[in-house]
Design an enzyme around this catalytic site. Structure first.
Site, mmCIF file in Angstrom:
data_model
loop_
_atom_site.group_PDB
_atom_site.id
_atom_site.type_symbol
_atom_site.label_atom_id
_atom_site.label_comp_id
_atom_site.label_asym_id
_atom_site.label_seq_id
_atom_site.Cartn_x
_atom_site.Cartn_y
_atom_site.Cartn_z
ATOM 1 N N SER A 1 -24.151 53.455 32.083
ATOM 2 C CA SER A 1 -24.598 54.794 31.695
ATOM 3 C C SER A 1 -23.477 55.812 31.528
ATOM 4 C CB SER A 1 -25.605 55.329 32.712
ATOM 5 O OG SER A 1 -26.859 54.733 32.518
ATOM 6 N N LYS B 1 -23.236 57.770 28.312
ATOM 7 C CA LYS B 1 -23.919 59.035 28.016
ATOM 8 C C LYS B 1 -22.981 60.223 27.930
ATOM 9 C CE LYS B 1 -28.104 57.088 29.966
ATOM 10 N NZ LYS B 1 -28.730 56.696 31.226
ATOM 11 N N SER C 1 -29.850 60.600 34.408
ATOM 12 C CA SER C 1 -29.419 59.444 33.624
ATOM 13 C C SER C 1 -30.574 58.827 32.846
ATOM 14 C CB SER C 1 -28.761 58.388 34.529
ATOM 15 O OG SER C 1 -27.942 57.518 33.774
#
Length: 368
Positions: free
Chosen positions: A55, A58, A110
């Site tokens: 993640s 991102k 997230s």
């Protein structure tokens, strides 16, 4: 034609071995730490090894959204955003919120569903958005990075390097809204169909445990392991770092930042606004124009390193020019490599001499 003025700027301190010069011990599969404002590498271990990044993807998703979207415009979750596996903010089909609210859901909780909603809003399709992500990363110098998803779930041809990801994060931290979001510990955003708000808690433990922590992004999948983009600021010095596949991610990030802050104390060569000499003026009412530094010039320098102050200026300036016009650069160089630079600007306006105007030089008229 340019001329270069050079002056030695010496720093005589105890010499350290650095993570750049030798294989630093780390629990991460790859690690990289840089000073954000100068871009100087402070520590690198397997920094150019392509690896999955979960993640922490991102960071690029958010940066691209901020650069191409409007914070107040509505973002609507379509069919593709509904029910995305992994971490989620539980978007419903057709649910809308502002881009800014969606970005909080992306970076604090997230939300993989938020990532898809943002990607489709900005790029039209996830595939088109990922192509934009890869292209933008390359513009930032992250040429060993490829994006196949906006969220970081395992996918073919989706990878980065610790160095690349740090440079992407450094660029993102230059955006004030991004910086505000990733440094927020707790926030609330609307929740369609519920009386209560969605409460978002930042997963980055460094925000509450490390002095000067600026946040950034966590990430985890079984394939990527624990990945962390981290940062901290103390005085003039701001660190941005990455650990990929690191079991003790927060502790290791803190240790590496401690190491870099200790090894590379910030050394200031010139203060903001410092006088940097004069330049001849062509066609002006004055023969010379004073120039000054725009922004303080300094760099993280290891003990024992010698930096050189180099002025990169033109032979002259041509009238007219307003005060504040950039005319060159002041550089700090180490072994021929520039480790910091700041603009040099006119300290005063340069007025153009009228036709037939004369100026007295050393008691003699100087006809124009």
């Amino acid at each position: 034609m340019k001329k270069t003025w050079a002056g030695l700027f010496l720093f005589l301190l105890l010499l350290y071995n650095t993570g750049v010069g030798r294989c630093e011990q780390t629990s991460a599969a790859a690690a990289y730490v840089m000073e954000r404002t100068t871009g100087r590498t402070l520590l690198a271990v397997n920094a150019d090894q392509p690896l999955p990044m979960a993640s922490t993807t991102k960071v690029m998703t958010a940066l691209l959204a901020l650069e191409n979207g409007n914070l107040d415009e509505p973002v609507t979750a379509g069919d593709n955003a509904y029910g995305v596996p992994g971490t989620s903010i539980y978007l419903q089909r057709g649910e809308s919120m502002t881009l800014e609210q969606m970005l909080y859901g992306l970076m604090l909780a997230s939300g993989n569903d938020a990532a898809v909603a943002i990607a489709e809003h900005i790029g039209g399709t996830v595939e088109a958005f990922c192509a934009l992500m890869t292209a933008r990363a390359a513009e930032l110098g992250a040429t060993n990075t490829r994006f196949s998803t906006p969220h970081g779930l395992p996918a073919e041809n989706h990878y980065t390097t610790a160095r690349d990801l740090a440079h992407i994060a450094a660029a993102a931290m230059g955006h004030p809204v991004f910086r505000q979001i990733v440094s927020t510990r707790r926030a609330s955003i609307p929740w369609q169909g519920h009386d209560e708000l969605r409460v978002l808690n930042n997963k980055n433990a460094l925000l509450s445990s490390y002095e000067g922590a600026t946040g950034i992004k966590t990430g985890y999948t079984r394939a990527a392991g624990r990945c962390l983009v981290f940062g901290a600021q103390r005085g003039e010095m701001e660190l941005v770092g990455v650990v990929l596949n690191c079991p003790d991610w927060f502790d290791e990030a803190a240790r590496l930042m401690d190491l870099c802050f200790a090894r590379y104390p910030w050394t200031q060569a010139k203060e903001d606004g410092a006088a940097m000499g004069t330049l001849p003026v062509d066609g002006g009412t004055a023969a010379q124009a004073s120039v000054r530094l725009l922004g303080a010039l300094g760099a993280p320098l290891a003990e024992g390193e010698t930096a050189q102050l180099v002025m990169d200026l033109p032979e002259s300036v041509t009238a007219p020019q307003p005060a504040g016009t950039q005319v060159g650069w002041a550089l700090l160089q180490l072994d021929g490599e520039t480790v910091a630079r700041r603009p040099v600007v006119l300290a005063e306006a340069v007025e153009k001499a009228p036709s037939g105007w004369e100026r007295v030089v050393d008691g003699w008229p100087m006809l124009r």
